[in-house]
Write a protein that holds these residues in place. Sequence first.
Motif, PDB file in Angstrom:
ATOM      1  N   ARG A 203      52.656   8.168 -48.049  1.00  0.00           N
ATOM      2  CA  ARG A 203      51.565   7.243 -47.711  1.00  0.00           C
ATOM      3  C   ARG A 203      50.265   7.965 -47.352  1.00  0.00           C
ATOM      4  N   ASP A 204      50.415   9.165 -46.804  1.00  0.00           N
ATOM      5  CA  ASP A 204      49.228   9.886 -46.343  1.00  0.00           C
ATOM      6  C   ASP A 204      48.492  10.586 -47.483  1.00  0.00           C
ATOM      7  N   ARG A 205      49.010  10.471 -48.705  1.00  0.00           N
ATOM      8  CA  ARG A 205      48.391  11.104 -49.868  1.00  0.00           C
ATOM      9  C   ARG A 205      47.661  10.061 -50.707  1.00  0.00           C
TER      10      ARG A 205
END
Length: 352
Positions: A203-205
């Motif tokens: 999700r953080d990408r």
Amino acid sequence: MRVALVSLYPDQRRSDGATARARRVAEGLAGRGHDVSFLCAKWWEGPLGSFSQNGVEYHAVTEEASARAFASKLPFALRRVGPDVIHATNSPPSQVAAARTAARVLRVPVVVDWWTVREHDTDRMVQRAAQTADRVIAPSELVKTGVRERGARADDVTVVPGSVDIDLVRSVDVDNRADLVYARRLDERANVETFLLALAELRDREWRAVVVGDGPEREVAMETAAELRIDDRVSFLGSLSPDEFVPILKGAHVFAQTATLEPFARELLWALACGCVGVVEYQAASSAHELVENCDRGARVTSPQELAHEVRAAARHDRASINKAFAGYDHSHVLDTYERVYEDERGGYGFF
């Protein structure tokens, strides 16, 4: 050469990996000038007992898809066609036995193209099909091992992989709508949730993903993406033709293969030929790992977490839109192998 393709279910009636492979081979051989007859259950409308499409002459052995009726009528249909070689799909196995009966009279070889055993195929008939064929063709080493376990001799089984259109890969434009791709029929064996769980780990990408394919599990997969709160970054595109599918692969960076059953992972082959990094979740009933075993743009994993890790690691590979290492999987090369198998088996009957 006169080739008789035998399959109760033609691709036009029930499409799956086995029937699609038989249709590609039939049309490919016809395109090379061979006289190809496809003996099957009737799939076209009207009173005609035969129907021509894409150079292949389809012959209706039965009106309905009844394995018993098909097997009883097949020897007579084969005698009318008079082939030089009989090429039969392995399921239902009763059609292989019936083809063998006709082949003894016609003095021609029977080549069985093995894909998978279906639910209603009995062990006795499956073993008979494996043991009585002059040659068994398997799409992968996994399938070859399974056929040998059914009683076929190792020397009688030849691996002939699936094929793709390399000219299409070279010629189409790049579609940059996705970084990550999953593609397969979305049924109970698709295991698309592993792909979605891996995406949730990332999700953080920054990424965009597409799921290509349709089937009974599509709605479930879409609900899973929503529950994981990644549905705004995952597009479900449904079934696509190669002309639509290949440009997306050429623009993507990673292709994920997670299905639990795959005699030959053709969508993965398309992706690798298009330069994608292939990340394959190992499954006991899938041959997909064979395509990436010696591929520097491929990796094998065993969990969603490992899949997510390999997606991150894929950054070490430059983006590419073609991988020349897979040129040998072009339709033309694979058809060459079929022709060699036919000629070798015909040689055993005194033709050469």
